[in-house]
Scaffold this motif. Structure first.
Motif, mmCIF file in Angstrom:
data_model
loop_
_atom_site.group_PDB
_atom_site.id
_atom_site.type_symbol
_atom_site.label_atom_id
_atom_site.label_comp_id
_atom_site.label_asym_id
_atom_site.label_seq_id
_atom_site.Cartn_x
_atom_site.Cartn_y
_atom_site.Cartn_z
ATOM 1 N N TRP A 62 0.831 -1.202 0.000
ATOM 2 C CA TRP A 62 0.000 0.000 0.000
ATOM 3 C C TRP A 62 0.868 1.255 0.000
ATOM 4 N N ARG A 63 0.377 2.281 -0.668
ATOM 5 C CA ARG A 63 1.024 3.599 -0.630
ATOM 6 C C ARG A 63 0.015 4.586 -0.070
ATOM 7 N N HIS A 64 0.428 5.325 0.959
ATOM 8 C CA HIS A 64 -0.448 6.312 1.604
ATOM 9 C C HIS A 64 0.120 7.690 1.350
ATOM 10 N N SER A 65 -0.669 8.555 0.731
ATOM 11 C CA SER A 65 -0.224 9.915 0.424
ATOM 12 C C SER A 65 -0.347 10.797 1.656
ATOM 13 N N THR A 66 0.723 11.519 1.993
ATOM 14 C CA THR A 66 0.710 12.456 3.110
ATOM 15 C C THR A 66 1.331 13.770 2.661
ATOM 16 N N SER A 67 1.223 14.781 3.516
ATOM 17 C CA SER A 67 1.795 16.088 3.181
ATOM 18 C C SER A 67 3.316 16.027 3.091
ATOM 19 N N LEU A 68 3.925 15.019 3.697
ATOM 20 C CA LEU A 68 5.382 14.865 3.668
ATOM 21 C C LEU A 68 5.837 13.891 2.594
ATOM 22 N N GLY A 69 4.896 13.416 1.784
ATOM 23 C CA GLY A 69 5.246 12.455 0.744
ATOM 24 C C GLY A 69 4.614 11.098 1.017
ATOM 25 N N PRO A 70 4.835 10.133 0.120
ATOM 26 C CA PRO A 70 4.205 8.820 0.286
ATOM 27 C C PRO A 70 4.858 7.994 1.386
ATOM 28 N N ARG A 71 4.049 7.194 2.069
ATOM 29 C CA ARG A 71 4.527 6.184 3.014
ATOM 30 C C ARG A 71 4.052 4.834 2.502
ATOM 31 N N TYR A 72 4.848 3.791 2.761
ATOM 32 C CA TYR A 72 4.549 2.479 2.202
ATOM 33 C C TYR A 72 4.254 1.469 3.305
#
Length: 235
Positions: free
Chosen positions: A174-184
């Motif tokens: 999974w890739r989660h979009s955040t204000s600091l960039g993607p997290r996996y």
């Protein structure tokens, strides 16, 4: 003199009872309610009854009648029934309902808010078998997928599979979009993992992670292919 049981305290007790924020699946932690009452000088029996009332009210709302936008509709109906509940308590009860409907076979169980010692005495008198509460390591999606459980930590349980000859459980990335960039993230056999410093680490969070996103249809989280992970990501 005991303090009164107000709406804020009831909401906190619902959150404590369901383990909201402590694990990836809803719990039934009666002792947490008793402990909360003791810390705040609130009558434990009154607080337990208030939690029972909230959970029982949530149980009257049928998830299968709410599609589409099931989560928001459930929360709206629950707020109409219990307007004093705070957002965290509403979110915890909403998640619980959908978890049971989608992963655990249907209707959520009635509340059990007697502390452990009291429940043990009750079972001894009635012959009732112990409750089995959802736990972070419970294989919630096993009935739907036919997977067998991992018995060792890690996204693929390699040590356990090597010993038993089982095929490694399939993984979702999974890739989660955040204000600091993607997290996996990775999801395998009921367990969530997060990619940190190039390694997969266990990630047990009730409010976020693949277990939660699968229930809520989170719009900022997407299932991705193995090839879309950062270069050098381990299996």
């Amino acid at each position: 003199m005991s303090a009164p049981v107000n709406g804020d305290m009831v909401s906190a007790a619902v959150v404590a009872y369901l383990g909201w924020g402590r694990g990836p699946h809803p719990a039934a932690d009666a002792q947490a309610v008793a402990d909360l009452a003791h810390r705040h000088g609130v009558p434990a029996s009154d607080l337990a009854r208030a939690v029972e009332h909230a959970v029982t009210a949530a149980n009257t709302i049928r998830v299968d009648e709410l599609a589409p936008e099931g989560g928001s509709r459930f929360a709206s109906r629950l707020r109409a029934l219990l307007p004093s509940l705070e957002d965290d308590a509403v979110a915890a009860l909403t998640s619980r309902a959908f978890w049971y409907a989608r992963w655990d076979g249907g209707e959520p169980p009635p509340p059990r808010t007697a502390p452990r010692s009291d429940r043990q005495a009750e079972r001894a008198a009635t012959g009732e078998t112990p409750d089995i509460s959802p736990r972070p390591d419970r294989q919630a999606d096993r009935p739907a997928t036919g997977e067998t459980p991992d018995t060792a930590p890690g996204p693929d349980g390699q040590a356990a599979h090597a010993a038993t000859g089982e095929t490694p459980a399939p993984r979702e990335y999974w890739r989660h979009s955040t204000s600091l960039g993607p997290r996996y993230f990775a999801f395998s056999a009921g367990h969530d993992f997060i990619l940190r410093s190039g390694e997969w680490m266990p990630y047990d969070r009730y409010k976020s992670g693949p277990s939660w996103w699968r229930l809520t249809g989170e719009t900022d989280a997407d299932v991705v292919d193995r090839s879309e992970l950062p270069p050098g990501t381990p299996d």
